[in-house]
Design an enzyme around this catalytic site. Structure first.
Site, short mmCIF file in Angstrom:
data_model
loop_
_atom_site.label_atom_id
_atom_site.label_comp_id
_atom_site.label_asym_id
_atom_site.label_seq_id
_atom_site.Cartn_x
_atom_site.Cartn_y
_atom_site.Cartn_z
N TYR A 147 0.81 -1.22 0.00
CA TYR A 147 0.00 0.00 0.00
C TYR A 147 0.84 1.27 0.00
O TYR A 147 0.30 2.37 -0.16
CB TYR A 147 -0.92 0.02 1.23
CG TYR A 147 -2.30 -0.49 0.93
CD1 TYR A 147 -2.50 -1.84 0.66
CD2 TYR A 147 -3.40 0.35 0.90
CE1 TYR A 147 -3.76 -2.32 0.39
CE2 TYR A 147 -4.66 -0.12 0.62
CZ TYR A 147 -4.84 -1.45 0.37
OH TYR A 147 -6.08 -1.93 0.10
N LYS A 214 2.32 -14.07 5.76
CA LYS A 214 2.60 -15.02 4.69
C LYS A 214 4.12 -15.22 4.66
O LYS A 214 4.78 -15.14 3.62
CB LYS A 214 2.06 -14.43 3.38
CG LYS A 214 2.04 -15.35 2.21
CD LYS A 214 1.00 -16.44 2.29
CE LYS A 214 1.17 -17.41 1.15
NZ LYS A 214 0.57 -18.72 1.37
N ASP A 268 -3.22 -17.71 4.36
CA ASP A 268 -4.22 -18.54 3.67
C ASP A 268 -4.90 -19.50 4.63
O ASP A 268 -6.11 -19.73 4.58
CB ASP A 268 -3.60 -19.28 2.47
CG ASP A 268 -2.21 -19.82 2.73
OD1 ASP A 268 -1.56 -19.35 3.68
OD2 ASP A 268 -1.76 -20.72 2.00
N ASP A 292 -6.52 -5.82 4.58
CA ASP A 292 -7.55 -5.33 3.66
C ASP A 292 -8.47 -6.48 3.26
O ASP A 292 -9.69 -6.39 3.33
CB ASP A 292 -6.84 -4.74 2.43
CG ASP A 292 -7.80 -4.05 1.50
OD1 ASP A 292 -8.78 -3.46 1.99
OD2 ASP A 292 -7.59 -4.11 0.27
#
Ligand code: NAP
Length: 401
Positions: A147, A214, A268, A292
């Site tokens: 971002y 992640k 995930d 987000d």
């Protein structure tokens, strides 16, 4: 009339001036509805002893039309001076002007934590079998990650320059003509975000903070986020926290009373776990992009974006906002659900220490939905519901005070 904040101490006058950004598209409709609810909730809680003077500040399309800028400096200064502000959604101009006014507000005011509570309001329709088990607060880092907007268009001279550097200096193999983005994640920004998530968990007696990342793939950014998260817990909250590993290694699988469990989950996997076992998660701290995605997915579990509140909080000021966008096709129709902005206001009152107002707002909103008075978005899902306009929904809420 202004709130004063020094370090962690906030002093709120009884007659307090609060800046608001009306917002674009459906902004004026939901702002008018929300303002009515806020004023009446303050009167319900405190009679004439406390009140709010609303001060409009410009941004978005209104800012561009009236002040020639999407985000006037004066707006940012006024918010800084007043410590607390609330905003409707703002259009992101496509292909012109500022990248995103919303992102710019967060970055320029250094509002590093995007805080989004997600809990179920009975009887809002939900795709979950047991939506009442969903009760989480997301702390999304707001200032860095992808971002940060550091990217170069495919085929541009700058992209080629960066590609040349990466290939020649760093030995990286890139697909020819690729667009390139940079993902910065720093120890300082991670640690202040995770520290605020842990502080929230301690203050609100939440059992756990989950670091969502992640890091198995992006080791030096998302993996580092996880590491720094554990570090800040150990450095500043050693007596109030325990890691999930320690729970099993030293405490027979049972967290010691009064300690917040710090755990981590790969992004995930967390997406499936919040669906299958939502009651195992309480506070979630995560980098910007993961946050987000997860915020909207969780909002859907309890009825969608029309009901999801949000706050952007920094060390010196905070901006509370509806989490959905400007829904331009409904602009000016007095049709949409104002609950997201109204519930963001409840968060704002809590932040100011006016907890009675927050309680009054949440109770009256729930009663309104329970009696079956709803806007179009919920009416299409609840059989037998009475569909009302945005303004009529707000009037019904205040009738419950
Ligand atoms: P959106 O404005 O959130 O609207 C998408 C859909 O969500 C709407 O068509 C509507 O669904 C539903 N929805 C949104 N707000 C609702 C409400 N209050 N009540 C009931 N339903 C609601 O998303 P978008 O169309 O992708 O974005 C439009 C503009 O908003 C863009 O310029 C975008 O950049 C901006 N935006 C701003 C913010 C912000 O200010 N923080 C956040 C996101 C997007 P149905 O069509 O199914 O009725």
């Amino acid at each position: 009339m202004k709130i004063i904040k020094k370090d962690d101490n906030m002093s709120v006058p009884d007659r307090v001036e609060i800046p608001f950004i009306e917002g674009d598209g459906i902004g004026p409709d939901i702002w008018n509805a929300a303002q009515l609810v806020f004023d009446r909730a303050v009167a319900k809680a405190y009679g004439t002893r406390r009140s709010i003077v609303w001060k409009e500040v410009l941004a978005g399309e209104k800012g561009f039309k009236k002040a020639g800028e999407w985000l006037p400096e004066e707006t940012l200064n006024t918010i800084r001076e007043h410590v607390v502000a609330i905003k409707g959604p703002l259009t992101t101009p496509v292909g012109k002007g500022i990248r995103s006014v919303n992102v710019a507000i967060r970055q320029k005011l250094d509002l590093f934590a995007c805080v989004r509570p997600v809990s179920y309001i009975d009887p809002v329709p939900s795709p979950m079998k047991r939506p009442e088990k969903v009760d989480m607060v997301i702390f999304r880092e707001n200032t860095e990650d992808l971002y940060a907007g550091i990217e170069w268009q495919a085929g541009s001279r700058d992209a080629e320059k960066v590609a040349r550097f990466l290939t020649e200096e760093m030995g990286v193999v890139l697909p020819p003509g690729a667009g390139i983005g940079i993902k910065p994640i720093s120890a300082a920004n991670t640690k202040r975000l995770v520290a605020s998530a842990i502080t929230y968990a301690i203050d609100n007696r939440q059992p756990s903070v989950t670091l969502m990342h992640k890091g198995n793939i992006m080791k030096y950014t998302e993996g580092a986020f996880m590491q720094w998260g554990y570090e800040v817990a150990a450095e500043h909250f050693a007596d109030q926290t325990v890691t999930e590993a320690e729970v099993y290694e030293k405490h027979n699988g049972r967290p010691p009373a009064g300690r917040v469990v710090i755990k981590d989950r790969i992004a995930d996997m967390l997406f499936q776990q919040v669906l299958l076992r939502p009651d195992e998660f309480h506070v979630i701290a995560t980098p910007n992009l993961n946050g987000d995605y997860l915020s909207d997915a969780l909002a859907a579990q309890v009825g969608g974006l029309g009901l999801a509140p949000g706050a952007n909080i920094g060390d010196t000021c905070a901006v509370f906002e509806a989490t959905h966008g400007t829904a331009p096709k409904y602009a000016g129709q007095d049709k949409v659900n104002p609950s997201s902005l109204i519930l963001s206001g409840a968060m704002m009152f809590e932040y100011m220490g006016w907890k009675e107002v927050a309680t009054a707002i949440r109770g009256a909103l729930q009663n309104t939905i329970m009696e079956g008075t709803v806007t179009y978005d919920l009416a299409r899902q609840i059989s037998g519901a009475r569909e009302v306009k945005c303004s009529a929904f707000a009037e019904r809420i205040v009738a419950h005070f």
